[in-house]
Design a protein around this motif. Structure first.
Motif, PDB file in Angstrom:
ATOM      1  N   ILE A  66      24.374  52.294  87.055  1.00 47.18           N
ATOM      2  CA  ILE A  66      24.466  52.440  85.602  1.00 47.18           C
ATOM      3  C   ILE A  66      25.100  51.167  85.053  1.00 47.18           C
ATOM      4  O   ILE A  66      26.255  50.861  85.370  1.00 47.18           O
ATOM      5  CB  ILE A  66      25.295  53.673  85.210  1.00 47.18           C
ATOM      6  CG1 ILE A  66      24.706  54.939  85.856  1.00 47.18           C
ATOM      7  CG2 ILE A  66      25.364  53.825  83.708  1.00 47.18           C
ATOM      8  CD1 ILE A  66      25.545  56.164  85.643  1.00 47.18           C
ATOM      9  N   SER A  67      24.353  50.431  84.244  1.00 41.57           N
ATOM     10  CA  SER A  67      24.847  49.168  83.689  1.00 41.57           C
ATOM     11  C   SER A  67      24.852  49.258  82.172  1.00 41.57           C
ATOM     12  O   SER A  67      23.965  49.874  81.566  1.00 41.57           O
ATOM     13  CB  SER A  67      23.966  47.999  84.139  1.00 41.57           C
ATOM     14  OG  SER A  67      23.900  47.924  85.551  1.00 41.57           O
TER      15      SER A  67
ATOM     16  N   THR B 119      21.278  50.396  80.958  1.00 42.82           N
ATOM     17  CA  THR B 119      20.227  50.107  81.937  1.00 42.82           C
ATOM     18  C   THR B 119      20.453  50.999  83.155  1.00 42.82           C
ATOM     19  O   THR B 119      21.546  50.987  83.740  1.00 42.82           O
ATOM     20  CB  THR B 119      20.236  48.633  82.372  1.00 42.82           C
ATOM     21  OG1 THR B 119      20.083  47.798  81.222  1.00 42.82           O
ATOM     22  CG2 THR B 119      19.098  48.356  83.349  1.00 42.82           C
ATOM     23  N   ILE B 120      19.430  51.772  83.520  1.00 43.09           N
ATOM     24  CA  ILE B 120      19.483  52.640  84.703  1.00 43.09           C
ATOM     25  C   ILE B 120      18.608  52.011  85.784  1.00 43.09           C
ATOM     26  O   ILE B 120      17.407  51.829  85.595  1.00 43.09           O
ATOM     27  CB  ILE B 120      18.999  54.062  84.378  1.00 43.09           C
ATOM     28  CG1 ILE B 120      19.808  54.644  83.204  1.00 43.09           C
ATOM     29  CG2 ILE B 120      19.095  54.950  85.600  1.00 43.09           C
ATOM     30  CD1 ILE B 120      21.292  54.748  83.468  1.00 43.09           C
TER      31      ILE B 120
ATOM     32  N   PHE C  68      17.336  60.517  86.413  1.00 42.24           N
ATOM     33  CA  PHE C  68      17.325  59.233  85.697  1.00 42.24           C
ATOM     34  C   PHE C  68      17.083  59.446  84.204  1.00 42.24           C
ATOM     35  O   PHE C  68      17.697  58.781  83.361  1.00 42.24           O
ATOM     36  CB  PHE C  68      16.249  58.317  86.279  1.00 42.24           C
ATOM     37  CG  PHE C  68      16.396  58.055  87.759  1.00 42.24           C
ATOM     38  CD1 PHE C  68      17.641  58.100  88.357  1.00 42.24           C
ATOM     39  CD2 PHE C  68      15.289  57.785  88.551  1.00 42.24           C
ATOM     40  CE1 PHE C  68      17.781  57.871  89.716  1.00 42.24           C
ATOM     41  CE2 PHE C  68      15.418  57.558  89.898  1.00 42.24           C
ATOM     42  CZ  PHE C  68      16.670  57.606  90.493  1.00 42.24           C
ATOM     43  N   GLU C  69      16.194  60.383  83.888  1.00 42.11           N
ATOM     44  CA  GLU C  69      15.925  60.654  82.476  1.00 42.11           C
ATOM     45  C   GLU C  69      17.125  61.320  81.810  1.00 42.11           C
ATOM     46  O   GLU C  69      17.398  61.085  80.625  1.00 42.11           O
ATOM     47  CB  GLU C  69      14.684  61.537  82.339  1.00 42.11           C
ATOM     48  CG  GLU C  69      13.386  60.867  82.775  1.00 42.11           C
ATOM     49  CD  GLU C  69      13.091  59.616  81.964  1.00 42.11           C
ATOM     50  OE1 GLU C  69      13.391  59.608  80.744  1.00 42.11           O
ATOM     51  OE2 GLU C  69      12.585  58.642  82.547  1.00 42.11           O
ATOM     52  N   LEU C  70      17.869  62.149  82.550  1.00 48.99           N
ATOM     53  CA  LEU C  70      19.087  62.741  81.998  1.00 48.99           C
ATOM     54  C   LEU C  70      20.132  61.670  81.694  1.00 48.99           C
ATOM     55  O   LEU C  70      20.873  61.772  80.705  1.00 48.99           O
ATOM     56  CB  LEU C  70      19.658  63.773  82.979  1.00 48.99           C
ATOM     57  CG  LEU C  70      18.874  65.083  83.121  1.00 48.99           C
ATOM     58  CD1 LEU C  70      19.473  65.944  84.228  1.00 48.99           C
ATOM     59  CD2 LEU C  70      18.860  65.842  81.797  1.00 48.99           C
ATOM     60  N   LEU C  71      20.202  60.649  82.548  1.00 47.08           N
ATOM     61  CA  LEU C  71      21.132  59.550  82.289  1.00 47.08           C
ATOM     62  C   LEU C  71      20.773  58.794  81.011  1.00 47.08           C
ATOM     63  O   LEU C  71      21.652  58.229  80.349  1.00 47.08           O
ATOM     64  CB  LEU C  71      21.143  58.588  83.478  1.00 47.08           C
ATOM     65  CG  LEU C  71      21.918  59.046  84.717  1.00 47.08           C
ATOM     66  CD1 LEU C  71      21.603  58.162  85.910  1.00 47.08           C
ATOM     67  CD2 LEU C  71      23.414  59.022  84.431  1.00 47.08           C
ATOM     68  N   LYS C  72      19.479  58.778  80.667  1.00 47.32           N
ATOM     69  CA  LYS C  72      19.032  58.066  79.462  1.00 47.32           C
ATOM     70  C   LYS C  72      18.997  58.972  78.230  1.00 47.32           C
ATOM     71  O   LYS C  72      18.616  58.510  77.152  1.00 47.32           O
ATOM     72  CB  LYS C  72      17.630  57.501  79.693  1.00 47.32           C
ATOM     73  CG  LYS C  72      17.523  56.545  80.864  1.00 47.32           C
ATOM     74  CD  LYS C  72      16.070  56.131  81.080  1.00 47.32           C
ATOM     75  CE  LYS C  72      15.908  55.275  82.319  1.00 47.32           C
ATOM     76  NZ  LYS C  72      14.484  54.921  82.564  1.00 47.32           N
TER      77      LYS C  72
END
Length: 709
Positions: free
Chosen positions: A164-165, A152-153, A91-95
């Protein structure tokens, strides 16, 4: 919380009283509705003026491990498949900023009108100039915050899915960015895996080359040391030749010792006594045959000795035969003894030989053990290097196979589509939230105002504040109704309430009604004069002789309310200008006498503090049974405390919803300072409509039985 408010909201009989809280809400309902209305209006206007925002969402499935085509462990640490740290890392990688930068570069967002404000820079008078690499880098870095702000995750609970939004004012852009994030995340994950495999492969190649050289060196050292020290290995885990020989000789020595012990035992037995008890002698057939023949001859000799003498030839012959047999037996026993001695000597010699040989082998084994220490060290080092080399070689081959498979643990479940409507602002939701928030805030404000409001609103709060009983609750009159009109109706709540006060006063002292009663209040216009007149009227109805004195020498009102002259009154009597009889006036229809205030003096405290008031009260007590004094307010004046010190009892009048708690507290302190006996309080102008205190249901309690019969 203040004491009076705490009593207003306190539970009854140990139960949670919601009615008290409902009363606060009902009293402040317009405040609550006003605050809620303002908040709803503000939110409504803000919602209508807000630019619509669209949200597009793509869904990913993230597995902890990939499908294992080959039996190859992951390069990372093998944690639990349900490890929360792994998913939190994803999740942190996505952000992350790096992923946002990749999306910006993939979609060329620096030239998108949405992020560039619609401006596309062009060279003057010609085609668009290519920006410098440094400018592009700066613009990309500047867009990272904007892209991350719309992202937004949302992990889907109890699953391995993540949504993923992306929010944007452009619906198509929101869908493109959401899909670009999913694609970029999968691509970056694959790149990290290939990067890790390539790095691991290169590292293993270097380590394998190094370990191969170390393994060859250790094997050379092991062989060279074995040749130099003449160490022959007979197999992995097997003992050396010297150790094997020593073990075999130890077994032979034990057997030889056993044989020597048995031979020694036989030898000792053979050398002890005649030797006839030896097993070899007993088991010898010749010796037993000779002994039998001797026994036969001995029997014959004994038999013939009775008839012949010892020198008889036949007796001499028998004796010679017996001696020959004894010689033969002794010869055979000696032969057996020699045989036993020989065996014992041979067994002992063999044991000694084996012991000497073992001693020599022990030295060889110890010497070999000393020489094998370094050999074993070299041997273990060689084995360790061989194991490490084999393990790294196996891992190298596995990584080479796994690196070319291209399996990924992340997949797209749903791609983002262009949203058909705005995500926010949501008019209904915003208005609903604003209404709820407004009502909650208004309710909190209502209770805050209640907390800050020091006005006394209930008899319970008054009783808790004063620590004295509330002797009566006087209802508030209807608009346009005067106290005289309400008192004229004997069944009105107004009249009933004062009769209940009269009843309470009858039990207030050990002798019943107090002979001298001061009626006062913390401030002005709280109903003390009306209460004094009504009490005088109601007590007179009992047939008691009652006199009412208007002792308010600053703002008298009884002469106006009762329509009497104020030319001669209390001030004249206290000043010695008139007799008591001149000041007394009868109140027709009321049944009590009245002494008005008289002309207002310039110094009321001096008149009330003199001996004239004491003499007046003594005279009136001799003439009347009950003396009621309508005194001035307590606060700010010295008159009421002086009157309280002269009266037997004091009744403090408090107006509902007007009198403040600090005023009541201050009035009680001033009255107590002059030793005034405050029997209790009287709660006036209380609006009982809709109030559930005591469960009387408003006026119904006082109107019980008031219907025509």
């Amino acid at each position: 919380m203040r004491k009076d408010l705490a009593m207003d909201l306190a539970p009854r009989s140990g139960e949670f009283d919601l009615l008290s809280y409902w009363k606060v809400v009902r009293e402040r309902r317009w405040t609550i509705l006003g605050i809620a209305g303002v908040i709803v209006a503000v939110v409504l206007v803000a919602t209508l003026l807000t630019k619509p925002t669209y949200r597009a969402s793509s869904t990913l499935q993230i597995e902890r491990e990939t499908i294992k085509v080959v039996n190859s462990d992951a390069l990372a640490s093998a944690d639990s498949p349900y490890d929360r740290d792994f998913y939190q890392t994803q999740f942190e990688l996505l952000k992350s900023r790096s992923l946002a930068l990749r999306v910006i570069q993939d979609l060329n967002l620096i030239n998108d009108p949405y992020f560039s404000g619609g401006a596309k820079p062009k060279a003057p008078g010609g085609p668009r100039a290519a920006p410098a690499a440094g400018d592009i880098r700066q613009r990309e870095q500047a867009l990272i915050g904007a892209v991350q702000g719309g992202l937004t995750i949302e992990p889907v609970s109890n699953s391995r899915l993540v949504r993923i939004s992306f929010d944007a004012a452009d619906a198509g852009l929101a869908a493109r960015v959401a899909n670009a994030y999913a694609d970029a995340f999968i691509a970056s994950n694959i790149e990290r895996r290939f990067g890790a495999s390539a790095y691991a492969k290169k590292y293993l190649e270097e380590r394998l080359a190094e370990l191969k050289g170390r393994l060859a060196d250790s094997e050379k050292q092991l062989v060279g040391f074995a040749e130099k020290q003449q160490i022959i290995s007979v197999g992995e885990g097997e003992p050396s030749l010297s150790a094997q020989n020593l073990s075999a000789l130890n077994a032979l020595l034990a057997k030889a010792q056993d044989e020597r012990i048995r031979a020694e035992a036989q030898w000792r037995q053979a050398n002890a006594g005649s030797g006839m008890g030896m097993p070899e002698v007993v088991d010898n057939a010749l010796i037993q045959s000779l002994r039998q023949s001797r026994a036969t001859l001995a029997g014959q000799y004994q038999e013939k000795s009775a008839s012949f003498k010892a020198d008889y030839p036949e007796m001499v012959q028998l004796k010679g035969q017996i001696a020959e047999l004894d010689r033969q037996i002794a010869t055979e026993v000696n032969n057996i003894r020699s045989s036993v001695n020989s065996r014992y000597g041979a067994a002992k010699a063999q044991e000694d030989l084996l012991a000497r040989r073992i001693q020599l082998l022990k030295g060889d084994v110890l010497d070999l053990a000393n020489r094998s220490i370094q050999y074993n060290i070299l041997k273990r080092e060689t084995a360790t290097n061989q194991q490490i080399y084999d393990a790294l070689l196996q891992r190298y081959k596995e990584i080479g196979v796994a690196g070319g498979i291209g399996a990924n643990n992340i997949s797209i479940v749903d791609r983002a589509e262009v949203p058909g409507g705005p995500y926010k602002p949501n008019l209904r939701r915003n208005v609903a939230f604003a209404l709820i928030f407004g009502l909650v805030l208004g309710t909190l404000a209502a209770f805050l105002l209640k907390f800050l409001d020091r006005r006394i609103r209930s008899s319970k709060a008054l009783e808790a504040l004063t620590g004295r009983p509330v002797l009566g609750i006087i209802p508030k009159l209807e608009a346009g109704t005067t106290p005289a009109q309400a008192s004229a109706n004997a069944r009105s709540p107004f009249s009933e309430s004062y009769r209940s006060v009269r009843t309470a006063l009858q039990f207030a002292t050990p002798h019943g009604l107090p002979r001298t009663l001061l009626v006062t209040s913390p401030g002005s216009s709280e109903g003390k004069s009306t209460s004094a007149a009504e009490l005088a009227h109601n007590i007179a109805q009992l047939g008691r002789r009652v006199v009412l004195i208007d002792a308010d020498l600053r703002n008298p009102s009884l002469h106006k309310a009762l329509g009497r002259s104020n030319a001669v009154g209390l001030s004249n009597v206290l000043a010695g200008a008139a007799e008591v009889s001149a000041a007394l006036q009868d109140v027709e229809g009321a049944g009590f006498a009245l002494i008005t205030s008289g002309p207002l003096p310039p110094n009321p405290p001096e008149l009330l503090g003199g001996d004239g008031l004491i003499r007046l009260l003594e005279q009136l007590s001799a003439q009347f049974e009950i003396v009621i004094i309508d005194g001035p307010p307590v606060l700010g004046l010295a008159d009421a405390p002086l009157l309280a010190s002269r009266a037997e009892a004091t009744l403090l009048v408090v107006m509902a919803d007007v009198t403040r708690s600090d005023a009541v507290h201050g009035a009680l302190q001033r009255l107590s300072a002059t030793h005034g006996n405050v029997l209790g309080t009287l709660f006036t102008r209380w609006d009982m409509r809709g109030d559930g205190e005591y469960g009387y249901g408003g006026y119904g309690y006082y109107q019980y039985g008031a219907s025509d019969r």
